[in-house]
Design an enzyme around this catalytic site. Structure first.
Site, PDB file in Angstrom:
ATOM      1  N   GLN A   1      -5.177  -1.545   9.354  1.00  0.00           N
ATOM      2  CA  GLN A   1      -4.513  -3.054   9.059  1.00  0.00           C
ATOM      3  C   GLN A   1      -5.469  -3.868   9.977  1.00  0.00           C
ATOM      4  OE1 GLN A   1      -3.458  -3.417   6.151  1.00  0.00           O
ATOM      5  NE2 GLN A   1      -4.235  -5.934   5.717  1.00  0.00           N
TER       6      GLN A   1
ATOM      7  N   LYS B   1       1.137  -0.753  -0.126  1.00  0.00           N
ATOM      8  CA  LYS B   1      -0.072  -0.264   0.030  1.00  0.00           C
ATOM      9  C   LYS B   1       0.857   0.999  -0.478  1.00  0.00           C
ATOM     10  CE  LYS B   1      -3.498  -2.561   2.531  1.00  0.00           C
ATOM     11  NZ  LYS B   1      -4.791  -3.021   3.159  1.00  0.00           N
TER      12      LYS B   1
ATOM     13  N   ASP C   1     -11.089   3.176   3.397  1.00  0.00           N
ATOM     14  CA  ASP C   1     -10.962   1.656   3.166  1.00  0.00           C
ATOM     15  C   ASP C   1     -12.227   1.269   2.758  1.00  0.00           C
ATOM     16  OD1 ASP C   1      -9.288  -0.685   3.437  1.00  0.00           O
ATOM     17  OD2 ASP C   1      -8.902  -0.591   5.689  1.00  0.00           O
TER      18      ASP C   1
HETATM   19  N1  GUN Z   1      -6.973  -6.853   5.933  1.00  0.00           N
HETATM   20  C1  GUN Z   1      -7.194  -7.540   5.023  1.00  0.00           C
HETATM   21  N2  GUN Z   1      -7.142  -7.098   3.730  1.00  0.00           N
HETATM   22  C2  GUN Z   1      -7.794  -5.774   3.563  1.00  0.00           C
HETATM   23  C3  GUN Z   1      -8.147  -4.684   3.705  1.00  0.00           C
HETATM   24  O1  GUN Z   1      -8.815  -4.015   2.545  1.00  0.00           O
HETATM   25  N3  GUN Z   1      -8.406  -2.997   4.630  1.00  0.00           N
HETATM   26  C4  GUN Z   1      -8.031  -3.346   5.966  1.00  0.00           C
HETATM   27  N4  GUN Z   1      -7.078  -2.348   6.461  1.00  0.00           N
HETATM   28  N5  GUN Z   1      -7.437  -4.992   6.136  1.00  0.00           N
HETATM   29  C5  GUN Z   1      -7.018  -5.431   5.815  1.00  0.00           C
END
Ligand code: GUN
Length: 281
Positions: free
Chosen positions: A96, A52, A119
């Protein structure tokens, strides 16, 4: 032979479009910044978080990284989020998941300002999606819509079956396919005859978390098959929820794992980061 829907060039195309937008904003003196928070050091999370941050760098937006120890208290995390909510120089906040078990994920998600919820997990974002109002959309389902559209696959009027009902993928996916005028069915682990349902699908989207569960007897001839799963097979090799070798000969188009849906999630996160500037206006 099925068309292989390759997420890498499609995600790159989106990222290049976003790069141009970010450069245009910069010329107007507007910079965009994403705050990324990771609690603990789950190795998979570390890989996702690094990707990311690399994505932000690629399109030319800023990222702030918060790597907090496993033993961080819930209150410490919430107070960091509140501080980031207030900061004018932070446009998006991403925590996350999963979080350590002593921290309540729901509380964390609800503490993020919906205007910075890149998100799309906040109940306000989910509610807006449900009633067709503007807001952030969960990145993986939004990425699947882009994969389909940019591969020239028509959605309106099609029978779409989604296997899986998670808050992150299955439910928002159903709402997005409805918004695109598909006829939508959501099947899940408690569905009585899963095969009977999945065989109706013109577009089958699988997010059930079971390695190679979907064999050709679940799939209608000529269907489009989208595989959201990321699992390890018996040889520790990455695989999806779909048995690719078995299904590919009977479908018209299919996403591989890795390299199908995966790259789209980050592209859509970056899209949401750019969108945050409009939402915050
Ligand atoms: N953990 C697995 N997929 C995601 C996601 O799309 N966003 C976040 N914040 N955590 C995750």
């Amino acid at each position: 032979m099925a068309k292989i829907i390759d997420g890498k060039p499609i995600s790159l195309q989106i990222k290049d479009e976003l790069k141009e937008k970010a450069a245009a904003l910069k010329e107007q003196g507007i910079s965009v910044t994403l705050a990324v928070i990771q609690v603990g050091n789950n190795p998979a999370s570390t890989v996702y978080v690094n990707n990311k941050k690399k994505g932000c760098e690629y399109i030319g937006i800023g990222s702030l990284s918060y790597e907090l120890p496993e033993e961080t208290s819930e209150e410490e995390l919430l107070s960091l989020i509140r501080e980031l909510n207030e900061r004018k120089d932070v446009n998006g906040i991403l925590v996350q998941l999963p979080l350590p078990s002593h921290i309540d994920e729901d509380k964390v998600i609800k503490t993020i300002d919906p205007k910075k919820d890149v998100d799309g997990f906040h109940p306000q974002s989910v509610g807006a999606l449900c009633i067709g109002q503007p807001g952030f959309v969960s990145c993986t389902p939004a990425g699947i819509i882009q994969l389909l559209k940019r591969s020239g696959i028509e959605i309106a009027g099609k029978e779409c079956v989604i296997l899986g009902r998670s808050n992150i993928v299955g439910k928002p996916m159903a709402l997005l396919m409805l918004r695109e005028n598909a006829t939508v069915t959501v099947a899940h682990s408690r569905t009585k005859d899963i095969k009977e349902v999945t065989k109706r699908a013109d577009i089958l989207i699988v997010a059930i978390g079971k390695p190679k569960m979907i064999t050709r007897d679940y799939v209608k001839d000529g269907a489009v098959v989208i595989d959201v799963g990321i699992n390890r097979d018996e040889n520790n090799k990455l695989c999806g929820d779909v048995d690719f070798q078995d299904v590919e000969p009977v479908c018209s188009a299919i996403t591989p794992v890795p390299g199908g849906v995966g790259p789209m999630t980050i592209a859509m996160l970056l899209h949401n980061c750019m969108e945050s500037v409009n939402i915050q206006k």
